[in-house]
Design a protein around this motif. Structure first.
Motif, PDB file in Angstrom:
ATOM      1  N   LEU A  23       0.826  -1.215   0.000  1.00  0.00           N
ATOM      2  CA  LEU A  23       0.000   0.000   0.000  1.00  0.00           C
ATOM      3  C   LEU A  23       0.857   1.260   0.000  1.00  0.00           C
ATOM      4  O   LEU A  23       0.579   2.205  -0.734  1.00  0.00           O
ATOM      5  N   LEU A  24       1.904   1.242   0.823  1.00  0.00           N
ATOM      6  CA  LEU A  24       2.757   2.435   0.903  1.00  0.00           C
ATOM      7  C   LEU A  24       3.604   2.622  -0.356  1.00  0.00           C
ATOM      8  O   LEU A  24       4.070   3.730  -0.618  1.00  0.00           O
ATOM      9  N   SER A  25       3.805   1.542  -1.109  1.00  0.00           N
ATOM     10  CA  SER A  25       4.561   1.686  -2.370  1.00  0.00           C
ATOM     11  C   SER A  25       3.749   2.515  -3.368  1.00  0.00           C
ATOM     12  O   SER A  25       4.288   3.036  -4.340  1.00  0.00           O
ATOM     13  N   GLU A  26       2.451   2.661  -3.121  1.00  0.00           N
ATOM     14  CA  GLU A  26       1.604   3.487  -3.993  1.00  0.00           C
ATOM     15  C   GLU A  26       1.589   4.948  -3.537  1.00  0.00           C
ATOM     16  O   GLU A  26       1.046   5.809  -4.219  1.00  0.00           O
ATOM     17  N   GLY A  27       2.131   5.197  -2.359  1.00  0.00           N
ATOM     18  CA  GLY A  27       2.199   6.587  -1.865  1.00  0.00           C
ATOM     19  C   GLY A  27       1.999   6.659  -0.361  1.00  0.00           C
ATOM     20  O   GLY A  27       1.614   5.683   0.281  1.00  0.00           O
ATOM     21  N   GLU A  28       2.273   7.856   0.163  1.00  0.00           N
ATOM     22  CA  GLU A  28       2.169   8.110   1.601  1.00  0.00           C
ATOM     23  C   GLU A  28       0.738   7.857   2.110  1.00  0.00           C
ATOM     24  O   GLU A  28      -0.230   8.121   1.387  1.00  0.00           O
ATOM     25  N   SER A  29       0.641   7.334   3.331  1.00  0.00           N
ATOM     26  CA  SER A  29      -0.694   7.113   3.899  1.00  0.00           C
ATOM     27  C   SER A  29      -0.621   7.144   5.425  1.00  0.00           C
ATOM     28  O   SER A  29       0.460   7.259   5.996  1.00  0.00           O
ATOM     29  N   TYR A  30      -1.764   7.024   6.071  1.00  0.00           N
ATOM     30  CA  TYR A  30      -1.806   7.035   7.541  1.00  0.00           C
ATOM     31  C   TYR A  30      -2.637   5.849   8.029  1.00  0.00           C
ATOM     32  O   TYR A  30      -3.357   5.218   7.238  1.00  0.00           O
ATOM     33  N   GLY A  31      -2.523   5.563   9.326  1.00  0.00           N
ATOM     34  CA  GLY A  31      -3.093   4.337   9.892  1.00  0.00           C
ATOM     35  C   GLY A  31      -4.530   4.052   9.501  1.00  0.00           C
ATOM     36  O   GLY A  31      -4.826   2.971   8.976  1.00  0.00           O
ATOM     37  N   LEU A  35      -5.983   0.924   7.029  1.00  0.00           N
ATOM     38  CA  LEU A  35      -6.967  -0.086   7.441  1.00  0.00           C
ATOM     39  C   LEU A  35      -8.177  -0.099   6.509  1.00  0.00           C
ATOM     40  O   LEU A  35      -8.641  -1.168   6.098  1.00  0.00           O
ATOM     41  N   GLN A  36      -8.680   1.090   6.183  1.00  0.00           N
ATOM     42  CA  GLN A  36      -9.863   1.175   5.314  1.00  0.00           C
ATOM     43  C   GLN A  36      -9.557   0.605   3.932  1.00  0.00           C
ATOM     44  O   GLN A  36     -10.384  -0.089   3.342  1.00  0.00           O
ATOM     45  N   GLY A  44     -13.706  -6.827   2.967  1.00  0.00           N
ATOM     46  CA  GLY A  44     -14.005  -7.053   4.378  1.00  0.00           C
ATOM     47  C   GLY A  44     -13.585  -8.411   4.917  1.00  0.00           C
ATOM     48  O   GLY A  44     -13.799  -8.719   6.086  1.00  0.00           O
ATOM     49  N   GLN A  45     -12.941  -9.232   4.067  1.00  0.00           N
ATOM     50  CA  GLN A  45     -12.550 -10.567   4.528  1.00  0.00           C
ATOM     51  C   GLN A  45     -11.258 -10.542   5.340  1.00  0.00           C
ATOM     52  O   GLN A  45     -10.976 -11.457   6.095  1.00  0.00           O
ATOM     53  N   LEU A  46     -10.474  -9.507   5.139  1.00  0.00           N
ATOM     54  CA  LEU A  46      -9.205  -9.382   5.858  1.00  0.00           C
ATOM     55  C   LEU A  46      -9.366  -8.242   6.857  1.00  0.00           C
ATOM     56  O   LEU A  46      -9.248  -7.078   6.507  1.00  0.00           O
ATOM     57  N   GLN A  47      -9.663  -8.584   8.088  1.00  0.00           N
ATOM     58  CA  GLN A  47      -9.923  -7.526   9.073  1.00  0.00           C
ATOM     59  C   GLN A  47      -8.962  -7.615  10.244  1.00  0.00           C
ATOM     60  O   GLN A  47      -8.817  -8.680  10.829  1.00  0.00           O
ATOM     61  N   TRP A  48      -8.356  -6.493  10.538  1.00  0.00           N
ATOM     62  CA  TRP A  48      -7.460  -6.428  11.687  1.00  0.00           C
ATOM     63  C   TRP A  48      -8.176  -5.734  12.826  1.00  0.00           C
ATOM     64  O   TRP A  48      -9.048  -4.895  12.589  1.00  0.00           O
ATOM     65  N   THR A  49      -7.757  -6.061  14.045  1.00  0.00           N
ATOM     66  CA  THR A  49      -8.174  -5.237  15.175  1.00  0.00           C
ATOM     67  C   THR A  49      -7.453  -3.904  14.979  1.00  0.00           C
ATOM     68  O   THR A  49      -6.226  -3.887  14.858  1.00  0.00           O
ATOM     69  N   ASP A  50      -8.211  -2.802  14.906  1.00  0.00           N
ATOM     70  CA  ASP A  50      -7.628  -1.518  14.478  1.00  0.00           C
ATOM     71  C   ASP A  50      -6.318  -1.158  15.179  1.00  0.00           C
ATOM     72  O   ASP A  50      -5.337  -0.804  14.538  1.00  0.00           O
ATOM     73  N   GLY A  51      -6.321  -1.248  16.512  1.00  0.00           N
ATOM     74  CA  GLY A  51      -5.161  -0.813  17.287  1.00  0.00           C
ATOM     75  C   GLY A  51      -3.898  -1.579  16.959  1.00  0.00           C
ATOM     76  O   GLY A  51      -2.790  -1.056  17.075  1.00  0.00           O
ATOM     77  N   MET A  52      -4.064  -2.822  16.522  1.00  0.00           N
ATOM     78  CA  MET A  52      -2.910  -3.684  16.282  1.00  0.00           C
ATOM     79  C   MET A  52      -2.089  -3.280  15.062  1.00  0.00           C
ATOM     80  O   MET A  52      -0.989  -3.776  14.858  1.00  0.00           O
ATOM     81  N   LEU A  53      -2.631  -2.396  14.248  1.00  0.00           N
ATOM     82  CA  LEU A  53      -1.876  -1.905  13.088  1.00  0.00           C
ATOM     83  C   LEU A  53      -0.635  -1.133  13.558  1.00  0.00           C
ATOM     84  O   LEU A  53       0.431  -1.207  12.934  1.00  0.00           O
ATOM     85  N   TYR A  54      -0.778  -0.420  14.666  1.00  0.00           N
ATOM     86  CA  TYR A  54       0.268   0.526  15.063  1.00  0.00           C
ATOM     87  C   TYR A  54       1.568  -0.129  15.535  1.00  0.00           C
ATOM     88  O   TYR A  54       2.649   0.332  15.146  1.00  0.00           O
ATOM     89  N   PRO A  55       1.504  -1.216  16.347  1.00  0.00           N
ATOM     90  CA  PRO A  55       2.778  -1.879  16.662  1.00  0.00           C
ATOM     91  C   PRO A  55       3.476  -2.405  15.403  1.00  0.00           C
ATOM     92  O   PRO A  55       4.701  -2.376  15.325  1.00  0.00           O
TER      93      PRO A  55
END
Lengths: 115, 214
Positions: A23-31, A35-36, A44-55
């Protein structure tokens, strides 16, 4: 680590870094946007617990793959943006090759069995 | 009446109390929570429902705390190791200088000058990291290394100039030698620390939590 009803959590965890790198190879983004985007692209088949993205993002930053900067959202709130570094581009290419190999082996095996 | 600002502040306070203490991490997590709430409210969900749903999606703080700990684990061990090494070195310097100054039977004024040299050198060695955020980050790696090396070499050169050109003019040098010796080390400590700080990239500073304020 991750809550995924459709895809096994081990697979979700293993694919986290390659997905973020891609995703980031396509350009800058934020948390939140990352996720979205992943939810939308996986229908919607690949869902993370939102907070877990940050570690995961912080670990990738520590590895020198991505860098972060603080910016502002449209509403003027602080927002942390991530972008790929040179090492991250290399890691992205390595991950892509490895996942494609796994995919090709599995596709070959399934083709032999079901076709 | 549901107060969204209060609920978010309370959520942040609970996370800080649960062990996720770094304000930068809390800022980022709060920013995510607010994005999620705003997005839901735009589609007509009430603030309380949006807040509850965002919380549900966000996950439990215990699990997140464990994950963050894994990320920062290596740095913490390295940081602790540095603290142990610095403490041993500082203890050694204090003990050596104290013993030497005692043996030399220095006068009170000489003792003050001698102990001041030790104190200032230790202060620089232990406190240089607090000055790092005020120094500029040099973008080019080559220039960064060059500036750092110039600083370190300058410290050694200044110390040598002091020993070769100023020291010979002291009278009663034998008695003053310990204090002078420690003052001769002082420029090396200052310039070496300054050099090391200038050699640090923005990533290095973030790694050692010496980030410039955002």
């Amino acid at each position: 680590m991750y809550s995924a009803s459709m895809i096994r959590k081990e697979l979700v965890a293993a694919s986290a870094e390659p997905l973020i790198l891609a995703l980031l190879s396509e350009g800058e983004s934020y948390g939140y946007a990352i996720l979205q985007e992943i939810k939308a692209r996986s229908q919607g088949q690949l869902q993370w617990t939102d907070g877990m993205l940050y570690p995961v993002l912080h670990r990738m930053e520590r590895k020198g793959w991505i860098k972060a900067r603080w910016g502002e959202s449209d509403t003027g709130r602080k927002r942390k943006y991530y972008s790929l570094k040179k090492n991250g581009q290399k890691a992205h290419e390595t991950h892509r090759d490895q996942w494609l190999k796994v995919h090709s082996v599995l596709a070959g095996l399934w083709k032999e069995k079901y076709v | 009446m549901f107060d969204l600002e209060h609920a978010v502040s309370e959520w942040r306070r609970q996370w800080a109390g649960s062990g996720v203490k770094a304000s930068e991490i809390l800022d980022e997590l709060e920013s995510h929570l607010r994005e999620d709430i705003q997005q839901q409210m735009r589609s007509g969900v009430s603030p309380q429902q949006a807040f509850d749903a965002a919380l549900q999606r966000f996950g439990r703080y215990q699990a997140l705390k464990t994950e963050f700990k894994k990320v920062s684990g290596d740095t913490e061990v390295l940081g602790m190791l540095m603290v142990v090494i610095c403490t041993i070195l500082a203890g050694f310097i204090v003990w050596m200088s104290g013993y030497t100054f005692l043996q030399m039977e220095l006068s009170p004024s000489e003792q003050i000058i001698a102990y001041a040299a030790v104190a200032f050198t230790l202060l620089v060695a232990c406190g240089w990291r607090y000055a790092v955020p005020f120094l500029p980050v040099i973008a080019s790696r080559g220039k960064r290394m060059g500036a750092g090396l110039i600083c370190i070499v300058s410290g050694v050169v200044l110390s040598n100039l002091f020993c070769n050109f100023i020291l010979p003019h002291f009278e009663n040098r034998d008695q003053q030698l310990p204090a002078i010796g420690f003052w001769a080390v002082f420029p090396i400590a200052v310039f070496a620390c300054l050099g090391l700080a200038l050699m640090m990239s923005a990533d290095d500073r973030a790694h050692w939590k010496m980030r410039r304020s955002q």
